[in-house]
Design a protein around this motif. Structure first.
Motif, PDB file in Angstrom:
ATOM      1  N   UNK A  47       8.317 -22.537   1.646  1.00 40.67           N
ATOM      2  CA  UNK A  47       9.564 -22.248   2.357  1.00 40.67           C
ATOM      3  C   UNK A  47       9.321 -21.094   3.321  1.00 40.67           C
ATOM      4  N   UNK A  48       9.453 -21.398   4.616  1.00 34.79           N
ATOM      5  CA  UNK A  48       9.144 -20.438   5.667  1.00 34.79           C
ATOM      6  C   UNK A  48      10.239 -19.395   5.795  1.00 34.79           C
ATOM      7  N   UNK A  49       9.844 -18.146   5.993  1.00 30.47           N
ATOM      8  CA  UNK A  49      10.802 -17.069   6.275  1.00 30.47           C
ATOM      9  C   UNK A  49      11.576 -17.455   7.539  1.00 30.47           C
ATOM     10  N   UNK A  50      12.880 -17.641   7.411  1.00 31.19           N
ATOM     11  CA  UNK A  50      13.656 -18.135   8.542  1.00 31.19           C
ATOM     12  C   UNK A  50      13.655 -17.151   9.706  1.00 31.19           C
ATOM     13  N   UNK A  51      13.434 -15.869   9.419  1.00 37.53           N
ATOM     14  CA  UNK A  51      13.369 -14.882  10.496  1.00 37.53           C
ATOM     15  C   UNK A  51      12.127 -15.076  11.357  1.00 37.53           C
ATOM     16  N   UNK A  52      11.129 -15.793  10.824  1.00 37.06           N
ATOM     17  CA  UNK A  52       9.882 -16.037  11.542  1.00 37.06           C
ATOM     18  C   UNK A  52       9.770 -17.491  12.019  1.00 37.06           C
ATOM     19  N   UNK A  53      10.884 -18.175  12.079  1.00 34.80           N
ATOM     20  CA  UNK A  53      10.895 -19.596  12.438  1.00 34.80           C
ATOM     21  C   UNK A  53      10.059 -19.886  13.674  1.00 34.80           C
ATOM     22  N   UNK A  54      10.193 -19.070  14.697  1.00 37.83           N
ATOM     23  CA  UNK A  54       9.511 -19.349  15.966  1.00 37.83           C
ATOM     24  C   UNK A  54       8.020 -19.033  15.927  1.00 37.83           C
ATOM     25  N   UNK A  55       7.533 -18.428  14.837  1.00 38.86           N
ATOM     26  CA  UNK A  55       6.107 -18.129  14.727  1.00 38.86           C
ATOM     27  C   UNK A  55       5.316 -19.308  14.172  1.00 38.86           C
ATOM     28  N   UNK A  56       6.021 -20.302  13.653  1.00 32.26           N
ATOM     29  CA  UNK A  56       5.352 -21.483  13.135  1.00 32.26           C
ATOM     30  C   UNK A  56       5.109 -22.466  14.273  1.00 32.26           C
ATOM     31  N   UNK A  57       4.157 -23.374  14.124  1.00 36.56           N
ATOM     32  CA  UNK A  57       3.862 -24.316  15.210  1.00 36.56           C
ATOM     33  C   UNK A  57       5.110 -25.032  15.706  1.00 36.56           C
ATOM     34  N   UNK A  58       5.362 -24.928  16.991  1.00 39.06           N
ATOM     35  CA  UNK A  58       6.491 -25.584  17.648  1.00 39.06           C
ATOM     36  C   UNK A  58       7.831 -25.157  17.059  1.00 39.06           C
ATOM     37  N   UNK A  59       7.849 -23.999  16.383  1.00 39.93           N
ATOM     38  CA  UNK A  59       9.088 -23.561  15.761  1.00 39.93           C
ATOM     39  C   UNK A  59       9.541 -24.464  14.640  1.00 39.93           C
ATOM     40  N   UNK A  60       8.689 -25.366  14.205  1.00 43.37           N
ATOM     41  CA  UNK A  60       9.072 -26.357  13.205  1.00 43.37           C
ATOM     42  C   UNK A  60       7.971 -26.410  12.142  1.00 43.37           C
ATOM     43  N   UNK A  61       8.162 -25.728  11.008  1.00 39.49           N
ATOM     44  CA  UNK A  61       7.056 -25.593  10.059  1.00 39.49           C
ATOM     45  C   UNK A  61       6.594 -26.890   9.405  1.00 39.49           C
ATOM     46  N   UNK A  62       7.294 -27.996   9.589  1.00 38.90           N
ATOM     47  CA  UNK A  62       6.785 -29.259   9.057  1.00 38.90           C
ATOM     48  C   UNK A  62       5.674 -29.821   9.952  1.00 38.90           C
ATOM     49  N   UNK A  63       5.557 -29.273  11.130  1.00 37.53           N
ATOM     50  CA  UNK A  63       4.669 -29.854  12.136  1.00 37.53           C
ATOM     51  C   UNK A  63       3.226 -29.918  11.646  1.00 37.53           C
ATOM     52  N   UNK A  64       2.602 -31.055  11.889  1.00 34.50           N
ATOM     53  CA  UNK A  64       1.162 -31.185  11.653  1.00 34.50           C
ATOM     54  C   UNK A  64       0.748 -31.346  10.206  1.00 34.50           C
ATOM     55  N   UNK A  65       1.689 -31.582   9.288  1.00 36.65           N
ATOM     56  CA  UNK A  65       1.311 -31.668   7.881  1.00 36.65           C
ATOM     57  C   UNK A  65       0.963 -33.099   7.477  1.00 36.65           C
TER      58      UNK A  65
END
Length: 528
Positions: free
Chosen positions: A253-271
């Motif tokens: 579960x990604x820290x929502x405050x860091x949402x934009x730091x994950x790929x494409x702002x979408x942490x499901x990306x590329x899994x």
């Protein structure tokens, strides 16, 4: 295809249509059949079939972790373990032994985890005057709640915490009479200094993650959680999955405050969903811990020296921020896990949900959930994940902080069950080890370490407790079609535990052990 037949024990299937059975047949990674022993033997036909004699013990679904921090736990294995300290002298001895045993060079950081100020003889935190006795090293130690800790003078200097440093929003810097930092830091003031500790290598982290998974498996856990995932945790877990180094399923579960730091702002990306790691959604914090008196309450804590009259803890976020994050998670279609210990924080979260959640949003810990809040929880489609082991581990402290009446309502699991609200149970590892059997004991018995029965009306049955670590755990992570019960077609995630659970007293669960753990039919832990 290899088949395995489990017989000669108690099977608790968690399947309402067939709650008990004599035997279970696994073929490959799936449960083939559940039923009578001879009937299942016949299903094997002429194929090889290995038989596992349960020897009177109990077979259950593999346990599903409702909330913990496996990455943080893995990293904590690199640090001095302070849970056994019972005085400041004990704590210093443990730190010095850690330095000596690990040949830590002068000037290098020394990190300790897990001291409990209420268990120390001094009933206090180890401030810089104590930690300065560790010569030649910057030192930081974390309290067992993970919400506060202390630094020595050298560490404070490296973290640039001075007399001029202001308290951050949602945090507090302890100060001496002259205004200089005492070494004590809580909530956001503590979290903000973590970046000064040198990072381990990837190889070190992978080794620690392997050890952490084996510890989880030793308690029957087959699905673990990373409940506050930063980009570095995401990268580690993704790489571990892609390179075949995950023995458990892990949901992050990604820290929502860091949402934009994950790929494409979408942490499901590329899994790759087959690599045993996936992202479940977002996480946010609304308050602290009741034992640390930082949970946000509607009614004040009992008086304590050094805190103002009427002190109720404090929020981490303003109402507008909470509403924005709830809406952002809904916009992204992501499940939202929210840390709320105090009833005021729970009110804040409920108020931010203007319509029912379609993503099974979770109230993490929910320690001081009021019974009058539960109908709103149900109407909004939320589910609590209770840290019910608090009742045993911190119950006596809760009585001191809250009084008997409020402390007795900590973790109202039975009230939640009676309203038909799904719930999960957890240990918040590394705050506690991921000992699911001890958590079952806590939910059923509700006795404190001093032997006080705390909230007898909230005790649950074994079945109700098991729901919180099996079926409801699967439901929380949208895995109910795959795991959480022993029925044909489900994945063969299994735990074998000591004793006949249909006959054993609830008190015996305090000391029970898991004997074997299987994930997808593969034995991943066996007790010697």
């Amino acid at each position: 295809m290899t088949s395995t037949l489990f017989t000669n024990g108690t099977l608790l299937t968690m399947n309402p249509a067939q709650p008990r059975a004599e035997a279970l047949l696994v073929r490959g990674d799936k449960i083939e059949a559940v039923g009578g022993r001879e009937e299942l033997r016949a299903l094997c036909g002429g194929e090889p079939c290995r038989e596992v004699d349960l020897a009177g013990n109990t077979l259950l679904p593999g346990f599903i972790d409702g909330h913990s921090h496996i990455s943080q736990f893995a990293q904590s294995l690199r640090f001095a373990q302070l849970r056994q300290a019972r005085s400041m002298d004990d704590l210093l001895k443990l730190l010095n032994a850690f330095i000596q045993d690990n040949n830590i060079p002068e000037g290098a950081w020394v990190v300790g985890m897990g001291y409990d100020p209420q268990r120390l003889r001094e009933k206090a935190h180890p401030l810089r005057g104590v930690l300065d006795r560790i010569a030649g090293h910057p030192v930081i130690v974390t309290a067992d709640s993970g919400h506060m800790g202390c630094m020595n003078s050298r560490a404070l200097s490296l973290a640039d915490v001075t007399a001029e440093s202001a308290d951050p929003a949602g945090g507090h810097i302890g100060r001496e009479a002259d205004g200089h930092p005492s070494g004590y830091l809580e909530e956001n003031a503590f979290f903000s200094v973590a970046g000064v500790i040198p990072k381990p290598t990837e190889a070190e982290l992978m080794n620690c993650l392997a050890r952490a998974q084996q510890i989880y498996a030793s308690f029957g856990v087959t699905t673990a959680q990373e409940g506050l995932m930063h980009p570095a945790d995401f990268d580690l877990l993704r790489k571990a999955g892609e390179t075949g180094r995950l023995t458990l399923d892990i949901v992050g579960y990604a820290d929502i405050r860091e949402r934009d730091l994950f790929p494409h702002g979408q942490p499901r990306w590329g899994l790759d969903p087959q690599n045993r790691f996936r992202v479940g959604g977002y996480k946010m914090f609304l308050d602290g811990s009741p034992q640390g008196r930082t949970a946000w309450l509607t009614t004040p804590y009992l008086p304590k020296d050094g805190q103002p009259a009427g002190y109720r803890g404090y929020p981490v976020m303003e109402d507008g921020q909470v509403l924005r994050f709830v809406r952002l998670a809904a916009q992204d279609g992501m499940q939202l896990l929210t840390h709320c210990n105090g009833d005021a924080a729970i009110d804040q979260l409920l108020d931010a949900h203007r319509q029912p959640s379609g993503t099974r949003n979770v109230i993490i810990h929910a320690q001081l959930m009021r019974r009058d809040q539960l109908p709103r929880v149900k109407a909004l489609g939320l589910m609590p994940s209770y840290f019910v082991a608090h009742v045993h581990r911190y119950g006596d402290t809760h009585i001191q902080n809250l009084g008997m009446q409020r402390a007795s309502l900590i973790s109202p699991v039975r009230s939640t069950a009676e309203l038909g609200i799904p719930y999960t149970l957890h240990q918040d590892t590394p705050v506690m080890l991921p000992n699911m059997l001890h958590t079952l004991y806590c939910a059923m018995c509700r006795t404190t370490e001093a032997g006080v029965l705390l909230g007898p009306d909230e005790r649950v049955t074994l079945h109700q407790a098991l729901l919180g670590v099996t079926l409801f755990g699967a439901y929380q992570s949208f895995d109910e079609s795959l795991k959480g019960a022993l029925r044909p077609g489900m994945r063969a995630d299994l735990a074998v535990a000591q004793g006949d659970w249909l006959l054993d007293a609830a008190e015996s669960f305090r000391d029970k052990q898991v004997l074997q753990t299987y994930r997808a039919g593969e034995l991943i832990f066996e007790r010697n």
